[in-house]
Write a protein that holds these residues in place. Structure first.
Motif, mmCIF file in Angstrom:
data_model
loop_
_atom_site.group_PDB
_atom_site.id
_atom_site.type_symbol
_atom_site.label_atom_id
_atom_site.label_comp_id
_atom_site.label_asym_id
_atom_site.label_seq_id
_atom_site.Cartn_x
_atom_site.Cartn_y
_atom_site.Cartn_z
ATOM 1 N N LEU A 158 1.175 -0.909 0.135
ATOM 2 C CA LEU A 158 0.068 -0.607 0.177
ATOM 3 C C LEU A 158 1.208 1.150 -0.144
ATOM 4 C CD1 LEU A 158 -2.220 1.021 -0.068
ATOM 5 C CD2 LEU A 158 -2.414 1.493 2.266
ATOM 6 N N SER A 159 2.026 0.997 1.117
ATOM 7 C CA SER A 159 3.113 2.306 0.805
ATOM 8 C C SER A 159 3.434 2.723 -0.151
ATOM 9 C CB SER A 159 4.118 2.280 2.138
ATOM 10 O OG SER A 159 3.333 1.811 3.546
ATOM 11 N N GLY A 160 3.971 1.642 -1.067
ATOM 12 C CA GLY A 160 4.020 1.621 -2.588
ATOM 13 C C GLY A 160 3.280 2.006 -3.883
ATOM 14 N N LEU A 161 2.089 1.510 -3.305
ATOM 15 C CA LEU A 161 1.193 1.737 -4.467
ATOM 16 C C LEU A 161 1.018 3.696 -3.921
ATOM 17 C CD1 LEU A 161 -1.415 1.283 -6.217
ATOM 18 C CD2 LEU A 161 -2.550 1.548 -4.126
ATOM 19 N N VAL A 162 0.665 4.322 -2.760
ATOM 20 C CA VAL A 162 0.525 5.555 -2.576
ATOM 21 C C VAL A 162 1.654 6.452 -3.239
ATOM 22 C CG1 VAL A 162 -0.261 7.150 -1.027
ATOM 23 C CG2 VAL A 162 -1.361 5.364 -0.515
ATOM 24 N N LYS A 163 2.922 5.651 -2.831
ATOM 25 C CA LYS A 163 4.432 5.949 -2.957
ATOM 26 C C LYS A 163 3.792 6.657 -4.626
ATOM 27 C CE LYS A 163 9.198 6.420 -2.871
ATOM 28 N NZ LYS A 163 10.609 5.578 -3.063
ATOM 29 N N ASN A 164 4.099 5.621 -5.705
ATOM 30 C CA ASN A 164 4.275 5.811 -7.430
ATOM 31 C C ASN A 164 2.756 5.684 -8.051
ATOM 32 O OD1 ASN A 164 7.023 4.584 -7.005
ATOM 33 N ND2 ASN A 164 5.678 2.298 -6.431
ATOM 34 N N TYR A 165 1.917 5.810 -7.539
ATOM 35 C CA TYR A 165 0.810 6.645 -8.016
ATOM 36 C C TYR A 165 -0.085 7.798 -7.054
ATOM 37 C CZ TYR A 165 1.087 2.224 -10.364
ATOM 38 O OH TYR A 165 1.982 1.647 -11.456
ATOM 39 N N PHE A 166 0.174 7.953 -6.608
ATOM 40 C CA PHE A 166 -0.448 9.180 -5.428
ATOM 41 C C PHE A 166 1.060 10.238 -4.894
ATOM 42 C CE2 PHE A 166 -3.919 6.146 -5.750
ATOM 43 C CZ PHE A 166 -4.164 6.007 -6.248
ATOM 44 N N SER A 167 1.668 10.545 -5.627
ATOM 45 C CA SER A 167 2.439 11.353 -4.896
ATOM 46 C C SER A 167 2.800 11.545 -2.943
ATOM 47 C CB SER A 167 2.482 12.229 -5.691
ATOM 48 O OG SER A 167 2.471 13.086 -6.718
ATOM 49 N N GLY A 168 2.770 9.796 -2.951
ATOM 50 C CA GLY A 168 3.190 9.542 -1.363
ATOM 51 C C GLY A 168 1.437 10.578 -0.889
ATOM 52 N N SER A 169 1.004 10.769 -1.041
ATOM 53 C CA SER A 169 -0.360 11.148 -0.479
ATOM 54 C C SER A 169 -2.014 10.644 -0.514
ATOM 55 C CB SER A 169 -1.023 12.582 -1.239
ATOM 56 O OG SER A 169 -2.188 13.053 -0.271
ATOM 57 N N TYR A 170 -2.151 10.005 1.026
ATOM 58 C CA TYR A 170 -3.214 9.097 1.147
ATOM 59 C C TYR A 170 -4.432 10.292 0.630
ATOM 60 C CZ TYR A 170 0.304 5.588 3.301
ATOM 61 O OH TYR A 170 1.303 4.899 3.067
ATOM 62 N N LYS A 171 -4.190 11.284 1.242
ATOM 63 C CA LYS A 171 -5.084 11.824 0.708
ATOM 64 C C LYS A 171 -5.748 12.177 -0.898
ATOM 65 C CE LYS A 171 -7.600 16.013 0.815
ATOM 66 N NZ LYS A 171 -7.089 17.894 0.738
ATOM 67 N N GLN A 172 -4.467 11.605 -1.292
ATOM 68 C CA GLN A 172 -5.760 11.781 -2.675
ATOM 69 C C GLN A 172 -5.909 10.534 -2.899
ATOM 70 O OE1 GLN A 172 -1.735 12.879 -5.186
ATOM 71 N NE2 GLN A 172 -1.857 15.001 -4.927
ATOM 72 N N ALA A 173 -5.000 9.774 -2.744
ATOM 73 C CA ALA A 173 -5.466 7.990 -2.733
ATOM 74 C C ALA A 173 -7.087 7.969 -2.185
ATOM 75 C CB ALA A 173 -4.574 7.073 -2.272
ATOM 76 N N VAL A 174 -7.117 8.453 -1.072
ATOM 77 C CA VAL A 174 -8.456 8.288 -0.548
ATOM 78 C C VAL A 174 -9.929 8.943 -1.828
ATOM 79 C CG1 VAL A 174 -10.500 8.971 1.352
ATOM 80 C CG2 VAL A 174 -7.778 7.995 1.817
ATOM 81 N N SER A 175 -9.239 10.150 -1.790
ATOM 82 C CA SER A 175 -10.009 10.593 -3.273
ATOM 83 C C SER A 175 -10.493 10.166 -4.265
ATOM 84 C CB SER A 175 -9.458 12.834 -3.016
ATOM 85 O OG SER A 175 -8.999 13.194 -1.646
ATOM 86 N N PHE A 176 -9.595 9.643 -4.185
ATOM 87 C CA PHE A 176 -9.477 8.867 -5.852
ATOM 88 C C PHE A 176 -10.370 7.924 -5.817
ATOM 89 C CE2 PHE A 176 -8.213 4.820 -8.456
ATOM 90 C CZ PHE A 176 -8.168 5.329 -9.271
ATOM 91 N N LEU A 177 -10.533 6.782 -4.591
ATOM 92 C CA LEU A 177 -10.966 6.048 -4.518
ATOM 93 C C LEU A 177 -12.464 6.327 -4.295
ATOM 94 C CD1 LEU A 177 -9.328 3.610 -1.652
ATOM 95 C CD2 LEU A 177 -9.847 3.440 -3.934
ATOM 96 N N LEU A 202 -15.286 3.743 -2.641
ATOM 97 C CA LEU A 202 -15.628 4.088 -0.974
ATOM 98 C C LEU A 202 -15.922 4.722 -1.085
ATOM 99 C CD1 LEU A 202 -13.356 3.565 1.132
ATOM 100 C CD2 LEU A 202 -12.459 5.710 0.918
ATOM 101 N N SER A 203 -17.531 4.617 0.185
ATOM 102 C CA SER A 203 -18.489 5.030 0.518
ATOM 103 C C SER A 203 -18.283 6.291 1.138
ATOM 104 C CB SER A 203 -20.071 4.260 0.395
ATOM 105 O OG SER A 203 -19.348 3.400 1.386
ATOM 106 N N ILE A 204 -19.315 7.082 1.649
ATOM 107 C CA ILE A 204 -20.123 8.082 2.819
ATOM 108 C C ILE A 204 -20.120 7.604 4.275
ATOM 109 C CG2 ILE A 204 -21.282 9.460 3.676
ATOM 110 C CD1 ILE A 204 -19.753 9.799 1.534
ATOM 111 N N GLN A 205 -20.346 5.781 3.724
ATOM 112 C CA GLN A 205 -20.358 5.075 5.574
ATOM 113 C C GLN A 205 -19.153 4.458 5.537
ATOM 114 O OE1 GLN A 205 -22.384 4.904 2.658
ATOM 115 N NE2 GLN A 205 -24.151 5.453 3.015
#
Length: 126
Positions: free
Chosen positions: A86-105, A111-114
Motif C-alpha cells: 500500500l505504501s508503494g502504491l501511494v508513493k508511486n501513483y499518488f505522490s505519497g499522498s494518502y489523501k489523494q488515494a482516498v479521494s481517488f477511491l 469508497l462510500s460515505i458510510q
C-alpha cells in the motif's frame, strides 16, 4: 544482506503473490500442498517449484528442510506485506499522498460515505 533488506528492494509478481497467499493461508506448506491449493488450470509442478525458489532468493519465503522434503514458510507476514504494498502504491501513483488515494477511491465509487464515516470513527478511537 538480511531477508528484510532483500524484501525492501524486491517485489513479487502476480503469480508469486498468489503463491504467497497460499503460504499465508496454510501457515507454510509443502510443494504438494501448494499444488493442491492452486486453482485450475494448475501450472506444472516444476514451474511452481521454480517460483518458490525465486521467492526464497528474493527473501520472501524460507525453506525448512525435513529429510529430503522442503517446507516453504513465509518470511514476511501478510500484514507487513500489505502495508509495504500500500505504501508503494501511494508513493508511486499518488505522490505519497494518502489523501489523494482516498479521494481517488471516492471519485471511482470504490469508497462510500458510510465507509468514510466508519474510518473517521476508527481514527477518533486512536
Amino acid at each position: 544482506m538480511s531477508a528484510k533488506k532483500q524484501q525492501e528492494k524486491k517485489t513479487l509478481t502476480r503469480a508469486e503473490e498468489q503463491l504467497m497467499h497460499i503460504l499465508w493461508d496454510l501457515n507454510g506448506a509443502y510443494l504438494r500442498e501448494v499444488m493442491d491449493a492452486l486453482p485450475e488450470p494448475k501450472p506444472h509442478q516444476n514451474t511452481v517449484a521454480t517460483f518458490l525458489k525465486i521467492m526464497v532468493d528474493k527473501g520472501f519465503v524460507e525453506v525448512e528442510v525435513i529429510g529430503r522434503i522442503h517446507k516453504y514458510v513465509p518470511a514476511i507476514s501478510k500484514d507487513a506485506y500489505s502495508k509495504r504494498s500500500l505504501s508503494g502504491l501511494v508513493k508511486n501513483y499518488f505522490s505519497g499522498s494518502y489523501k489523494q488515494a482516498v479521494s481517488f477511491l471516492v471519485e471511482e465509487d470504490k469508497l462510500s460515505i458510510q465507509d468514510l464515516e466508519l474510518l473517521l470513527k476508527e481514527l477518533k478511537k486512536k
